[in-house]
Scaffold this motif. Sequence first.
Motif, PDB file in Angstrom:
ATOM      1  N   ARG A 285       0.842  -1.195   0.000  1.00 10.88           N
ATOM      2  CA  ARG A 285       0.000   0.000   0.000  1.00 10.88           C
ATOM      3  C   ARG A 285       0.877   1.245   0.000  1.00 10.88           C
ATOM      4  N   SER A 287       1.279   5.340   0.369  1.00  6.32           N
ATOM      5  CA  SER A 287       0.626   6.444   1.073  1.00  6.32           C
ATOM      6  C   SER A 287       0.055   7.452   0.081  1.00  6.32           C
ATOM      7  N   ARG A 288      -0.866   8.278   0.551  1.00  3.50           N
ATOM      8  CA  ARG A 288      -1.531   9.236  -0.342  1.00  3.50           C
ATOM      9  C   ARG A 288      -0.562  10.219  -0.974  1.00  3.50           C
ATOM     10  N   ASP A 289       0.450  10.615  -0.213  1.00  5.62           N
ATOM     11  CA  ASP A 289       1.430  11.555  -0.779  1.00  5.62           C
ATOM     12  C   ASP A 289       2.501  10.861  -1.603  1.00  5.62           C
ATOM     13  N   LYS A 290       2.373   9.531  -1.772  1.00  6.43           N
ATOM     14  CA  LYS A 290       3.270   8.722  -2.613  1.00  6.43           C
ATOM     15  C   LYS A 290       4.731   8.821  -2.150  1.00  6.43           C
TER      16      LYS A 290
END
Length: 833
Positions: A285, A287-290
Motif C-alpha cells: 500500500r 501512502s496518499r502523498d506517494k
Amino acid sequence: MSARLARIALIACALVGPATAAWAQPDGGAPVPGAPADGDPSGAVGDSVPTLAGRPIERIEFRGNRKVEADAIRVTLASRPGGLLDGERVRQDIRGMWRMGFFADVVAEAEITASGGVILTYAVTEKPSIRKIYVAGNDELDLEKINEVLDLELDTIVDISKVKRNRDAISKLYLDSGYYLATVSYEIKPAPASEGAAESEVDVWFTVDEKAKIKIRSVEFIGNHALSDDELRSVIATQREGALSFLSDAGTYNQEAFERDLLIVAAHYWDKGYAEARVGTPQVRLSRDKRYMYLAIPITEGKIYTVTGVSFKGDLLGDEADHLRRVRIRPGMVFARSTIAEDRERLENYYKNQGYAYASVMPLTKDDRANRTTALTFEVSRGKKVYFERISIRGNSKTRDKVIRREMKIAEGELFNITNLEISKNRITALGFFEEVTYATSKGSSDEFVEVVFEIKERATGTFQIGAGFSSVENFIAQAQVSQNNLFGRGQTLALQAQLSSLRQLFLLRFVEPYFLDSDWTFAFDLYRQSRGFGSFSRNASGGTLTWGYPLTYEARAFLTYKLEDVSITTGSSGFADLGATRAPIEAQSVANLYRGGVTSSVKGSLSWDSRNNRLFPTGGWYHTIFAEYADRYTGSENKFFRWGGFTRYYKNVWGPFVLKINAELGITTSTDPLGVPISERYLIGGIYDVRGYSPRTLGPKLRTSQPGDIGQPLGSLFLGGNMQVIWNSEVEFPLFQRIGISGVVFYDMGNAYNLEDRYCSGLSRTSGATSIKFDPCFRGFDSLVYGIRKSVGFGFRWQSPIGPLRFEWGIPLDRQEGEEPLVFEFTIGNFF
C-alpha cells in the motif's frame, strides 16, 4: 538518347502479369511514344510500350546506401545477374530489403541497355543513424551507472524497438534503486547541422523524471505464530526507514529485493522444519502523498516435520554408509532445506572431484502428513569420467597467460576436479590484478572431454601519484609515488616512493619478482633512506634489504631476508624529520646509552601462510606470519639484538558488504649487549598506526628522569619504549558512498609495550616510580599483561582518493589516564592492515 537507353521506374506492385511499365526520357525531353502524358507509371499503357519482364538482367546496382554495404543487401535478393527480370522476384527483393530493418524507402529501377538487357537498380533511403545519446534529468543516479544498462551503439541504424528496450532498462534501474515512481521517456531528434551532422543522423534523448524515493514505513507479517515478527525481519533486506537511512539505501523500497525477501522468508521456515510453510501474495500500500510504502506479508506456517530416514540410490561409488558420512542430515533431525541443499552440493562435488563432471544428485522426499515426517533419499547419477581438454583465458589484454596459468591447480589432460577448478579461480582472483574472474565449462571434442574458459576483467594496477595534504599526526604531508603491481603484465612489482612530513622522510625503491626466472623462488629487494620522528628523537636509517622466498605449499611460503642499514639517532626538534635537526642535551645520563646508533647487519627468517581471497583488497581468508631476526658480531653488525614475533590477520564478510578485519601482533626484542636494546630497535606504540585513541608513541613504559641543568628541577617524563609489544585490532568496514570510494569503519583496539630489561627497573624507575602499571617499566608478568593493557573504541571513514587511501578516525580511550585526551582524532594517508 534512344528509347532503348531510357530509364524506367518499376514500382514492384506494377509488375504483375505482362510487363506494363511507363518510361520517360531521363533528360526531361519529349515523352517517348506510348507513355502516358503525365509520366505516371501506373497509368494506361499502350501497345507500343516495350515489354520489360523477361529481359535478361545484366547487372544489379544499389543507390543511396551509405552505411549498409552493397554485399550485405545482395545476399537478400532473389534476382540474379544473368537471370530474367521477373516482377515476383523484384517484389521478394523489396520485401527482403525491408526485413533488414535499415531502410525507410526502397524503389526498383531498370535501365535498358543497347544489347536489349536491363540494369536493375535498387534506390534506397536509409533509416537515420544514431549520432549521440543523451540522458537528462538524472540527478540521483550517475551517468556511468545508467550507461551500464544501455546497449545502443553510435553510428548504428535507429531501431525503435531497441530504443524502447533501453528506456525500459533505465526505468528498471531506477525501480531497483528505490525510485518507484520514476518515469523515463525518449525522443529522437534530427542532429543539428550546425554541429556538422549529416542529414541522415539523429540524436536519441532519454529524459528521466526521478521523483522521490519511496521509503518503507512498516513491514508486518500476518499469520505467523511460531516465529516472531522480529525474527523474520532480521533475515530480510527490506527494512523500515531508520535514523541512519540517509547514509545508505536502507529503508528504501526495492521491488526486486522485496520479491527476493519473500523467498527468503519461506526458506527460513523450511530451515526450521516447517516443510509446508507458504508465503502468500503480499499486501503493498502506497501512502496518499506517494512517499511511503506499507508492506504486509501473509504466512501459512503448517507443522514441523522431522526426518525419519536417509538413504542413497543410483550409480554409487562405495556403499551407503560411506555416503552417509559425507552428509550432515541424520534421521531424527528437523527437516532443513538448506542443510539438504548443502549435502546435495557436497555429494555432487565428491563425484566431480573423482572426474565425473556431469554427476548430479537429486534429493527426493516422501512425506507422511499424518505423522509429520519425511523420508529422504539422495538419487545419484554420476555419468562418465571426464578430462580437461583445453583451458583458455579471455580478457587478459595486458597480463600474460603464464602469470595466470601458474596460479592454476588444473592442467590440460588431467582428470576433471571441481575443487581444483574453484581453487584455481580463487588463486587468480587473489593476485589482485583483476576486477572479476569467472569460468565456464563446455563439452569438448567428445563426451569424455570438457573445455574450460576463464573470463578475466582486468583492473588498473599502476599508479602515478603526486599529492600534498595535512595530517593530525604528521601535519604537512607531501608524497609522490610511481608503482606498478603487474609490471609489463609479468606479475612483478616495481615501486618508487617519496614521502615528506614533519615526522617522516622516506625515499624507497622496491622490486618484487614472485617467480624468479620462471622458478618457484621469490626475489625482492628494497633500497631506502628513511627518517622518522618519535617526539624527543628521530631515527635515521639508510640501507636496503635482499629477500629470497620459496613456497612450501600454495598458501605457505618461507623467506630469508638480509638487511644492511646505517642507523643514527638525532635528538631534539626537527623540520622534515632530521632535515635541519638540532641536537639537544639528553635528559639523563643514565639513559644516554639508549640514543646510540650504528650499523645493523641482520638475517631474518620468516614463515607466512596466506589464504586471503584478494591480496590487495581482502574480504575473506587468513594471513599469518612468524619471524626471527638476528643481528650480532657474527653477522657483522654493530647493533646487537634478537627479535622474534609475528602477526595473524583474519578477514570475513559478516553480512552483506560489512567486512570484519582482525589483526593480532606480538613482538619481542632482546640483546646480548650490556647496554641493552637501543631505542632505535624498541617498540614505541600508540596512535593511528597501531592502538588508536591515544596520542602517537605515548603508550608503554615511562621513566621519571632528571632534567639537564641545575639541580632541583622537576623530574621529566621519558617514554622508554618496550622490548615487547602486544597489539590487537578489530574493525568492521562497510561502504557509505560506494560511488566515490568512501567507506565507514568502527573499531576496538587493545595493546601496549612492556620493558623486559632489569637495568631500567632495578634502579631509577623503582625510586621515582611509574604513575600506573600501564606505564610501569618493570614487567610484572601476568598482572602487566592483564591490567597494563590499553583499550579503545572508535569510528571513522576512509576514502580511496586520487592521492591514495585516506583514513579519518576518532578514538575513545576506555582506560584514560591523567593527561590523556577523552577523544583523539587522527587522519593520515595509507592503508591500515
